[in-house]
Structure formats: structure tokens, C-alpha cells
Design a protein around this motif. Structure first.
Motif, PDB file in Angstrom:
ATOM      1  N   LEU A  80      -9.501  -5.019   4.034  1.00 11.55           N
ATOM      2  CA  LEU A  80      -8.300  -4.579   3.314  1.00 11.55           C
ATOM      3  C   LEU A  80      -7.043  -5.190   3.929  1.00 11.55           C
ATOM      4  O   LEU A  80      -6.121  -5.583   3.217  1.00 11.55           O
ATOM      5  CB  LEU A  80      -8.214  -3.052   3.337  1.00 11.55           C
ATOM      6  N   HIS A  81      -6.992  -5.248   5.259  1.00 11.14           N
ATOM      7  CA  HIS A  81      -5.896  -5.892   5.998  1.00 11.14           C
ATOM      8  C   HIS A  81      -4.531  -5.279   5.691  1.00 11.14           C
ATOM      9  O   HIS A  81      -3.566  -5.993   5.365  1.00 11.14           O
ATOM     10  CB  HIS A  81      -5.886  -7.403   5.741  1.00 11.14           C
ATOM     11  N   PHE A  82      -4.445  -3.957   5.798  1.00 17.68           N
ATOM     12  CA  PHE A  82      -3.147  -3.280   5.674  1.00 17.68           C
ATOM     13  C   PHE A  82      -2.191  -3.804   6.750  1.00 17.68           C
ATOM     14  O   PHE A  82      -2.557  -3.931   7.916  1.00 17.68           O
ATOM     15  CB  PHE A  82      -3.315  -1.765   5.844  1.00 17.68           C
ATOM     16  N   GLY A  83      -0.968  -4.119   6.335  1.00 16.55           N
ATOM     17  CA  GLY A  83       0.050  -4.631   7.254  1.00 16.55           C
ATOM     18  C   GLY A  83       0.275  -6.116   7.138  1.00 16.55           C
ATOM     19  O   GLY A  83       1.297  -6.631   7.602  1.00 16.55           O
ATOM     20  N   SER A  84      -0.674  -6.833   6.528  1.00 15.29           N
ATOM     21  CA  SER A  84      -0.527  -8.285   6.354  1.00 15.29           C
ATOM     22  C   SER A  84       0.449  -8.589   5.220  1.00 15.29           C
ATOM     23  O   SER A  84       0.505  -7.866   4.226  1.00 15.29           O
ATOM     24  CB  SER A  84      -1.895  -8.906   6.037  1.00 15.29           C
ATOM     25  N   ARG A  85       1.198  -9.677   5.354  1.00  7.66           N
ATOM     26  CA  ARG A  85       2.087 -10.080   4.244  1.00  7.66           C
ATOM     27  C   ARG A  85       1.272 -10.621   3.067  1.00  7.66           C
ATOM     28  O   ARG A  85       1.794 -10.783   1.968  1.00  7.66           O
ATOM     29  CB  ARG A  85       3.115 -11.101   4.705  1.00  7.66           C
ATOM     30  N   HIS A  86      -0.002 -10.879   3.292  1.00 10.78           N
ATOM     31  CA  HIS A  86      -0.889 -11.343   2.215  1.00 10.78           C
ATOM     32  C   HIS A  86      -1.695 -10.193   1.591  1.00 10.78           C
ATOM     33  O   HIS A  86      -2.548 -10.435   0.742  1.00 10.78           O
ATOM     34  CB  HIS A  86      -1.866 -12.395   2.755  1.00 10.78           C
ATOM     35  N   PHE A  87      -1.420  -8.966   2.039  1.00 14.26           N
ATOM     36  CA  PHE A  87      -2.143  -7.790   1.528  1.00 14.26           C
ATOM     37  C   PHE A  87      -1.898  -7.622   0.026  1.00 14.26           C
ATOM     38  O   PHE A  87      -0.764  -7.673  -0.440  1.00 14.26           O
ATOM     39  CB  PHE A  87      -1.691  -6.543   2.293  1.00 14.26           C
ATOM     40  N   LEU A  88      -2.995  -7.415  -0.731  1.00 16.70           N
ATOM     41  CA  LEU A  88      -2.911  -7.344  -2.200  1.00 16.70           C
ATOM     42  C   LEU A  88      -2.792  -5.881  -2.648  1.00 16.70           C
ATOM     43  O   LEU A  88      -3.744  -5.288  -3.154  1.00 16.70           O
ATOM     44  CB  LEU A  88      -4.140  -8.013  -2.823  1.00 16.70           C
ATOM     45  N   SER A  89      -1.603  -5.316  -2.485  1.00 19.12           N
ATOM     46  CA  SER A  89      -1.403  -3.888  -2.773  1.00 19.12           C
ATOM     47  C   SER A  89      -1.597  -3.577  -4.258  1.00 19.12           C
ATOM     48  O   SER A  89      -2.146  -2.528  -4.615  1.00 19.12           O
ATOM     49  CB  SER A  89      -0.007  -3.452  -2.324  1.00 19.12           C
ATOM     50  N   LYS A  90      -1.186  -4.488  -5.139  1.00 14.92           N
ATOM     51  CA  LYS A  90      -1.327  -4.240  -6.584  1.00 14.92           C
ATOM     52  C   LYS A  90      -2.807  -4.165  -6.984  1.00 14.92           C
ATOM     53  O   LYS A  90      -3.200  -3.346  -7.815  1.00 14.92           O
ATOM     54  CB  LYS A  90      -0.622  -5.337  -7.385  1.00 14.92           C
TER      55      LYS A  90
END
Length: 305
Positions: A80-90
Motif C-alpha cells: 500500500l505504501h502509505f506516506g509515499s508521494r506515489h501512493f494511489l489514494s484514489k
């Protein structure tokens, strides 16, 4: 092709050559890894054995398949990589909305009773050089707070099982202990990496698969495009980190990387590529990612799913 084997009585050199009687022997020999456990069949010509076949421990060909009475579904996630600028929240919000019956395949969404997460929940801090440039949240506790907030958006009846990965806030060496409640406060089941667990009586093996990097580098034709094929190699070897020194292993009294029992479902992540197959009665799943392509992946030519 020449390689050396050893057992408790001594060492021996194995000679493998192309054979019209066994055209697969050379392919098998090229797939033998350092520290592999293999059985060699062949002719003894001191100080050599001329190999006729090579076998790995492997899992049984025929196994009774467990049937579940309840009509339930499991969602398999990882990276999931929460906190990354590449995180796909949508994209993750779309997944949560779908579980609430908003969107297509509502009937299937209503059957999801479990979510299994195979590591890399947070992007972490200091995992690779200059990572701070790739972070929008540089506080590890805040990264896991984002995960807790995501868990609150899920339907109450869904049970979540989560294991750590190499980006998470536990020791880097494997086996990894479960994440602590000081990181994740939500009421979910936190397990180690690797772990066995059972859902509705179906035995699962979950492993983040950090050792997949060294496996792909060492096995001919293995690639990041097809992680499920590498996972089959784990099952053949009955071990989750067969190359000693390929990645950090913590010495324990028991080797927790051994695949003692063949699982019904084998779930991994790490390489950010979706893949799945069936192997000798085991459903093999690599669940892709919720992180967009990073600069490092662009250089590698790796396109995540």
C-alpha cells in the motif's frame, strides 16, 4: 554443466550434459541455486556423478482440496505504501467504495469477509537512499495513522489480517515479527512475515517475498513480469529464502522459512506486479500494489500493476 553438492558424508561433483533421453535435465540444472536441497539420480563415475535427473523436495502432486461451505470471498492486497508521494489514494478509495456496494460487481463485493495484506503497509523511513524525496509524510506514526484511517472506511463485518514487509517498522531480517499496537491501533489481526493462518478452514501461507529479488537474479527466465512463476519455485523448494545470504535472515532455533505444510493459498507481494496461477492444488497470488511507478522503477523499466 558442473556443480558441487554436499551431504553429511562428504562432497561430490555433478556433471550434467544434454541428453536425448531427458531433454529437461539441462534446464533443471540451470535452475539449481546455491544452497538448494536436491536429489540427484545418475551414474557414479568417481569422482563424479553423471546426472540423469534432478529433483527438488516439492509439494505433493495430488492433494485433497478443501471445500468451504460458506459462500465468502477474500481480497488480497499488498504494498500500500502509505506516506509515499506515489501512493494511489484514489484507487484505494475506489476499492473501499466498492466494498460498500458502490460500483460494479456488487454481489461479489458483499461476499468479501476477509482482507489479507502481504506487507509494505507504510512506505517507511530510510529504506533506501534519498527516500525522503519520495515521501509526503515523513513521520512513521503518521503513515500508520493513515492506514488506521483507511481501515475505518471498511465495512465493520470485514476482518483484516496484515503482515509486515521490508518497508514496515519492524526488523529488516526475516522472519519478521508482527507490527506492534504502538503502530497500528485498529482492531485487526497482526501476524509475522512469513505466517500460516486459516480462513474458513482453508490454510494460507503469507510471505512478503523480499527474497524474490535474489531468486529472479539467479533463475533463468525468471522475471518481475511474472512473480507467480517465482512463487512456484518457492513451493518446489519448500523454502521461502533458498539462497543463503541473498537477503538478511535472523538465526533462530527453528527455520521459519521452511514450507512445512503445502498451503491451499500462497499470497505474496513485494515486486508490485499482479500475478496468479495454480500449482499442484495451491492457489498462488501476487497482489500488485497501490503505489504508482517510482523513479527507480522507471530506470529499471519496471511497470507496476
Amino acid at each position: 554443466l558442473l556443480f558441487e553438492v554436499e551431504d553429511l558424508t562428504g562432497t561430490c561433483k555433478i556433471v550434467v550434459s544434454q541428453s536425448r533421453f531427458n531433454d529437461k535435465i539441462m534446464d533443471k540444472a540451470k535452475a539449481v541455486l546455491l544452497d538448494d536441497i536436491v536429489a540427484i539420480t545418475g551414474k557414479v563415475l568417481e569422482p563424479y556423478i553423471i546426472a540423469e535427473d534432478i529433483e527438488w523436495p516439492d509439494i505433493p502432486v495430488i492433494r485433497e482440496k478443501k471445500q468451504v461451505e460458506a459462500d465468502v470471498a477474500v481480497a488480497y492486497l499488498s504494498d500500500l505504501h502509505f506516506g509515499s508521494r506515489h501512493f494511489l489514494s484514489k484507487h484505494l478509495k475506489s476499492f473501499s467504495d466498492w466494498l460498500h456496494g458502490r460500483g460494479e460487481a456488487r454481489e461479489l463485493a458483499g461476499k468479501v469477509k476477509y482482507i489479507c495484506i502481504a506487507g509494505d503497509i507504510a512506505d517507511g523511513i530510510g529504506i533506501y537512499p534519498n527516500q525522503e524525496k519520495d515521501l509526503v509524510v515523513k513521520d512513521i506514526y503518521q503513515q500508520y495513522k493513515m492506514f488506521d484511517d483507511f481501515l475505518e472506511t471498511l465495512p465493520d463485518y470485514i476482518e483484516v489480517i496484515a503482515a509486515p514487509g521490508n518497508h514496515d517498522a519492524v526488523r529488516r531480517g526475516e522472519p519478521q515479527p508482527a507490527l506492534g499496537k504502538d503502530m497500528i491501533s485498529s482492531d485487526i489481526t497482526l501476524i509475522g512475515n512469513p505466517s500460516y493462518f486459516s480462513l474458513e478452514g482453508v490454510k494460507h501461507l503469507i510471505y512478503h517475498a523480499t527474497s524474490m529479488d535474489s531468486m529472479i537474479a539467479s533463475i533463468p527466465h525468471a522475471s518481475y513480469m511474472h512473480p507467480e512463476k517465482v512463487m512456484v519455485e518457492y513451493l518446489k523448494r519448500r523454502h521461502l529464502s533458498p539462497i543463503y545470504g541473498g537477503n538478511l535472515i535472523i538465526p533462530e532455533n527453528v527455520d521459519y522459512m521452511v514450507i512445512e505444510e503445502p498451503p491451499a493459498v500462497f499470497h505474496s507481494g513485494h515486486v508490485h506486479k499482479n500475478g496468479y496461477t495454480q500449482y499442484r492444488g495451491t492457489l498462488v497470488i501476487n497482489s500488485g500494489t497501490f503505489q504508482d511507478q517510482t523513479d527507480y522503477q522507471v530506470k529499471q523499466g519496471h511497470v507496476p500493476t
